[in-house]
Design an enzyme around this catalytic site. Structure first.
Site, PDB file in Angstrom:
ATOM      1  CG  ASN A   1      -0.206  -0.052   2.510  1.00 23.77           C
ATOM      2  OD1 ASN A   1       0.566   0.848   2.818  1.00 23.77           O
ATOM      3  ND2 ASN A   1      -0.401  -1.113   3.284  1.00 23.77           N
TER       4      ASN A   1
ATOM      5  CB  ALA B   1       2.261  -0.506  10.663  1.00 21.62           C
TER       6      ALA B   1
ATOM      7  CG  PHE C   1      -2.439   6.218  13.543  1.00 20.34           C
ATOM      8  CD1 PHE C   1      -1.846   6.106  14.785  1.00 20.34           C
ATOM      9  CD2 PHE C   1      -2.257   7.390  12.818  1.00 20.34           C
ATOM     10  CE1 PHE C   1      -1.090   7.137  15.312  1.00 20.34           C
ATOM     11  CE2 PHE C   1      -1.491   8.434  13.330  1.00 20.34           C
ATOM     12  CZ  PHE C   1      -0.912   8.308  14.579  1.00 20.34           C
TER      13      PHE C   1
END
Ligand code: C5P
Length: 425
Positions: free
Chosen positions: A234, A298, A349
């Protein structure tokens, strides 16, 4: 001034000749190097050439009585500040992962109480082989530092990951682990048994708000192999996670940064563990516990191929969909959320493109996190230098304006320090 000492184990591969250049660089920078050659390494470099460059005796045999009496393999492995295996073949990695000690090199590796850095080099297929990847996961979990090999043309005519990193890059990693800022030795007089990270933090200016804390951070993408030359990835650059690691180190924390494949320099004072796949990242995160706080930045790939192919997949021109079955990767954040050694503060996150706060709130519960830092990635946040985040906690939502990633990191670490002093003390 105490001279830093590296025990360099050279195993047998075509890249072994690069060990000579590595020794030359380290010696030039004032690092003492003592070399051990495996039997097969002697097919590629000679004890004589290594002896000339190290200006020391080169060791090759376990049952050399004279050396056993005068030095002893246990002592040999403990006189060093760092043990480096370069190049590390698939064979020696397998032995290290399984605790096999059947020659001098592997016996030293089992007997050492010092940090170990392995620098793999092998054919691309051997690198991607499930057995090698399983061994790497185990080595990560055992706390061995493993450098990721370079991509490129191989001596055998194939192309892919498996080339030994350049000696200069290995030397930099060695210096980082020895905490030897080039040209100076800030560690003179340090006790011999300080951990890498403790040593590193002694050379930093800190504001002290995280003094004595261990902060665990993940950053970057993961790469999930499809076949020896392709992978699922990604667009994560790792910049935000690296900035948070740097801010935590500046605040005096011992920082473990588990990084996916990114080309970013390691922030000062940070102990970095490089991984490629989600499963390696999970193993490295669990190996780094306990931690006071974990900040999982991450962008972990949600899926990996059910069965990475050992050979390059070929299209057959039939127009049929590619034969790719995907399975879910472990969720590292959620695993920590229910872990017996769950950090006191767990921060996730959430990169969202819509309904940011609502998704973040759902994620708090689902993953067992204390805070979710939500950001809108519909713009150029991934890879960009600014970030506008919302911190979602059980108490509500705090919205921060768009800030440079470094400032987001400083503010977040300040908030972490504040929360930890309320939670842990
Ligand atoms: O579910 P989602 O990927 O949006 O969750 C994002 C958060 O979960 C991030 O903190 C990310 O680091 C973490 N995560 C993880 N392991 C996964 C997927 C996400 O730790 N397999």
């Amino acid at each position: 001034m105490t001279q830093q000492r590296v025990l360099l184990i050279v195993s047998g591969g075509i890249a072994a000749y690069k060990a000579l250049e590595l020794v030359r660089i380290l010696r030039k920078r004032g690092v003492a190097v003592r070399a051990v050659l495996t039997e097969s390494a002697q097919q590629f470099v000679t004890p004589l050439s290594l002896g000339v460059l190290t200006e020391d005796q080169v060791f090759t045999h376990l049952f050399d009585l004279k050396d056993e009496q005068e030095i002893g393999h246990i002592q040999l492995s403990r006189q060093a500040d760092l043990v480096v295996v370069a190049p590390a073949t698939a064979n020696i990695l397998a032995k290290m992962a399984n605790g096999i000690a059947d020659d001098l090199a592997t016996t030293l590796l089992l007997a050492t109480d010092k940090p170990v850095l392995a620098v793999p080099a092998m054919n691309v297929r051997m690198w991607h082989h499930k057995a090698t990847q399983r061994n790497l996961e185990r080595l990560h979990a055992d706390g061995v530092h493993v450098m990721t090999p370079d991509d490129g043309a191989m001596a055998c005519g194939e192309y892919g990951k498996g080339r030994l990193p350049e000696p200069e890059a290995i030397a930099l990693e060695i210096e980082r682990l020895l905490a030897l800022p080039r040209g100076a030795d800030p560690l003179a007089g340090q006790p011999d048994f300080a951990s890498d990270a403790q040593r590193l933090s002694t050379s930093l200016e800190t504001n002290g708000s995280l003094q004595g804390r261990h902060i665990l951070i993940t950053a970057g993408p993961t790469h999930e192999p499809i076949d020896p030359v392709r992978y699922i990835a990604n667009r994560s650059s790792g910049k935000q996670g690296f900035a948070i690691a740097a801010a935590a180190a500046r605040a005096g924390a011992r920082v473990t940064l588990v990084a996916g494949p990114v080309h970013l320099p390691t922030p000062a004072g940070v102990d970095r563990v490089d991984v490629e796949t989600a499963r390696q990242m999970l193993a490295a995160v669990e190996a780094a516990l306990p931690a006071d706080a974990a900040i999982m930045v991450a962008a972990v790939a949600d899926w990996r191929t059910a069965d990475a192919a050992d050979q390059k997949l070929k299209k057959d021109g039939s127009g049929q969909p590619a034969p790719l079955a995907l399975v879910e990767n472990p969720d590292i954040l959620a695993t920590l959320g229910r872990h017996a050694q769950r950090p006191a503060l767990l921060v996730g996150f959430a990169a969202e493109t819509q309904q940011i706060a609502a998704h973040a709130r759902a994620k708090l519960a689902k993953k067992g996190a204390d805070w979710i830092v939500a950001n809108d990635v519909s713009g150029d946040v991934m890879g960009g230098d600014a970030n506008a985040v919302q911190i979602v906690t059980a108490a509500g939502i705090e919205s921060w304006p768009s800030l440079p990633k470094g400032e987001v990191a400083d503010k977040l670490i300040e908030k972490v320090a504040h929360a930890l002093s309320a939670l842990v003390d």
